[in-house]
Enzyme design. Structure first.
Site: not given
Length: 397
Positions: A53, A129, A146
Site C-alpha cells: 500500500p 521497499d 527516504h
C-alpha cells in the site's frame, strides 16, 4: 523556478527537443541514441501493484490502516521520538513491509532494463521497499531519498547492524539493540523517520538531474520536499516524461513534457513497446518470479499469456453472467414451486368446499429440494464483492 512554470504549457507551443509531446516521439528520441543519461524518479505508485500500500491514499493507504497498532497518530510509527519510547509498533509493521515478501513489478524491471542498456544515470526513489534492488538495479545506481530496509544501524552510535540479525528480529517482531555492549542503543533500518535528516547520498547527487538528457517520473505525488523539486533540476530542453495516475507538481509545464496519465505498469509497457523492448522487458520481469529466483522450473500455468486488463474484466463479467444465470434458474425453480403450491392450495380449498377434507401436497422431491436450496442461498452484503474484491478485502496492514 518561478510560478509561471507551474502552469500547463499551451498546446500550440512547439517542443524544443522532441518532435512532438507524444509517447512515440519519446521512443524515437531514445532509439536515436539521444537519451544516454536517463534519470528516473519514483514513488509508492510503482509498488502498489506488487501489493504494497502507498502511504496516503484514503481508506487503503498505509496510514489509514494503522489503527490496530494503537498509535497516538498514524505517522508516529515513523517518528524517531516515538520510536525511542516505543519501537515495537514499527517492528510489527516492518514484518509486513520487509524485503522478500513482495515481487518487483514490471515497472521495477523497466528501470533495470534501462540500466542493462547502459542508459540509467541514476534512480531517485522515495520508496523504502527495496524492490528496485530485487529487480536487479545495482546499489550505486540508486539514491533512496527516504532510506530503505537495505541497511540498518544503531540510532545512538550509528554502528552497522548485521543483516541476518535484523531479519531474525523482524521475523520475531522483537526489538534489536546495538551489538556494542558499551552502547546497547536501539537499532532500526536506515529508513528516514520524521525528525531525521535525509541521507547524505541524496544531497550529494541532487544536481544529477541537471546532467540528464531524459527524465522519467513515475508513481509519485511530488508533494514531499525536497524530493518534489528534483524534476525542476532538469535543463529546460530536457524531455520529461510523467507516468502516473494524475498530473502532479509542475510536470506538463515545459515544452518537452510528455504526460502518460495511467498506471505505471501499463505506461512502461507502452513505452517499452514503442522502443522495441517489450519482449526484453517481459523476459526480464519473468526472472523476478518466485519460481525463477529459487531456481525452480517454470510452472506449466506460467506458459499461459498474461491477460490484459480488458481480458480480466471480461472474465469477471463472464463470472457475473454465470451467477446471474444461476440465480435466474433458481428463480424459475422457485416459480415452479410457487405454482405447485398455489395449485395445491387451490385444490385443498376446492376439496374442503366439496366436503372431501384435506388433500396431500402434490409437490415433488425435486421442487422441495429447490425450495431448500433457495432458503440457503442468501444474497451477500454488497452483492458485487466477487466483481470488485477490494470492496470486501481488508488491507494486510
Amino acid at each position: 523556478m518561478g510560478q509561471d512554470e507551474s502552469r500547463m504549457v499551451d498546446e500550440k507551443t512547439p517542443p524544443q527537443t522532441l518532435k512532438s509531446r507524444t509517447l512515440d516521439a519519446v521512443a524515437e528520441y531514445i532509439r536515436d541514441g539521444r537519451a544516454r543519461r536517463i534519470v528516473v524518479m519514483t514513488g509508492a505508485g510503482i509498488s502498489t501493484s506488487a501489493g504494497i500500500p502507498d502511504f496516503r491514499s484514503p481508506d487503503t493507504g498505509l496510514y489509514a490502516n494503522l489503527a490496530r497498532l494503537n498509535l497516538p497518530y498514524a505517522e508516529a510509527v515513523f517518528d524517531i521520538g516515538y520510536f525511542r519510547g516505543n519501537p515495537l509498533p514499527f517492528y510489527t509493521l516492518a514484518q509486513e513491509l520487509y524485503p522478500g515478501n513482495y515481487r518487483p513489478t514490471i515497472t521495477h524491471s523497466f528501470i533495470n532494463l534501462l540500466h542493462q542498456k547502459g542508459l540509467l544515470l541514476k534512480l531517485f526513489t522515495q520508496n523504502i521497499d527495496c524492490l528496485e534492488r530485487e529487480a536487479g538495479v545495482p546499489d550505486d545506481k540508486i539514491v533512496e531519498a527516504h532510506g530503505s530496509f537495505a541497511r540498518q544501524s544503531c540510532i545512538e552510535c550509528k554502528a552497522p547492524y548485521p543483516e541476518e540479525l535484523m531479519k531474525k528480529a523482524i521475523h520475531e517482531k522483537s526489538v534489536p539493540h546495538c551489538i556494542r555492549e558499551e552502547c546497547d542503543g536501539l537499532v532500526k533500518p536506515e529508513i528516514v523517520f520524521f525528525g531525521e535528516q535525509l541521507p547524505a547520498d541524496f544531497f550529494e547527487n541532487r544536481s544529477l538531474p541537471g546532467e540528464a538528457d531524459l527524465c522519467i517520473v513515475m508513481g509519485t505525488s511530488l508533494s514531499v520536499q525536497p524530493f518534489a523539486s528534483l524534476p525542476m533540476m532538469c535543463g529546460d530542453g530536457t524531455p520529461r516524461v510523467l507516468i502516473n495516475g494524475e498530473q502532479v507538481g509542475e510536470m506538463g509545464s515545459r515544452a518537452d513534457d510528455v504526460l502518460l496519465i495511467q498506471d505505471c505498469d501499463t505506461g512502461v509497457r507502452k513505452l517499452a513497446e514503442a522502443c522495441g523492448w517489450l519482449d526484453e522487458l517481459e523476459d526480464l520481469w519473468e526472472q523476478t518470479a518466485p519460481w525463477a529466483r529459487s531456481g525452480q522450473p517454470k510452472p506449466e500455468q506460467a506458459d499461459e499469456p498474461k491477460k490484459s486488463p480488458d481480458e480480466q474484466l471480461q472474465d469477471e463479467v463472464d463470472k457475473l453472467t454465470k451467477e446471474i444465470d444461476q440465480n435466474l434458474q433458481l428463480g424459475q425453480d422457485q416459480h415452479t414451486w410457487l405454482e405447485n403450491h398455489v395449485d395445491n392450495k387451490f385444490a385443498r380449498v376446492q376439496d374442503n368446499e366439496n366436503g372431501k377434507g384435506p388433500t396431500a401436497p402434490l409437490t415433488t422431491g425435486k421442487t422441495v429440494a429447490s425450495d431448500t436450496k433457495a432458503e440457503r442461498r442468501e444474497p451477500s452484503d454488497g452483492g458485487l464483492h466477487h466483481v470488485f474484491p477490494w470492496l470486501s478485502k481488508k488491507s494486510s496492514l
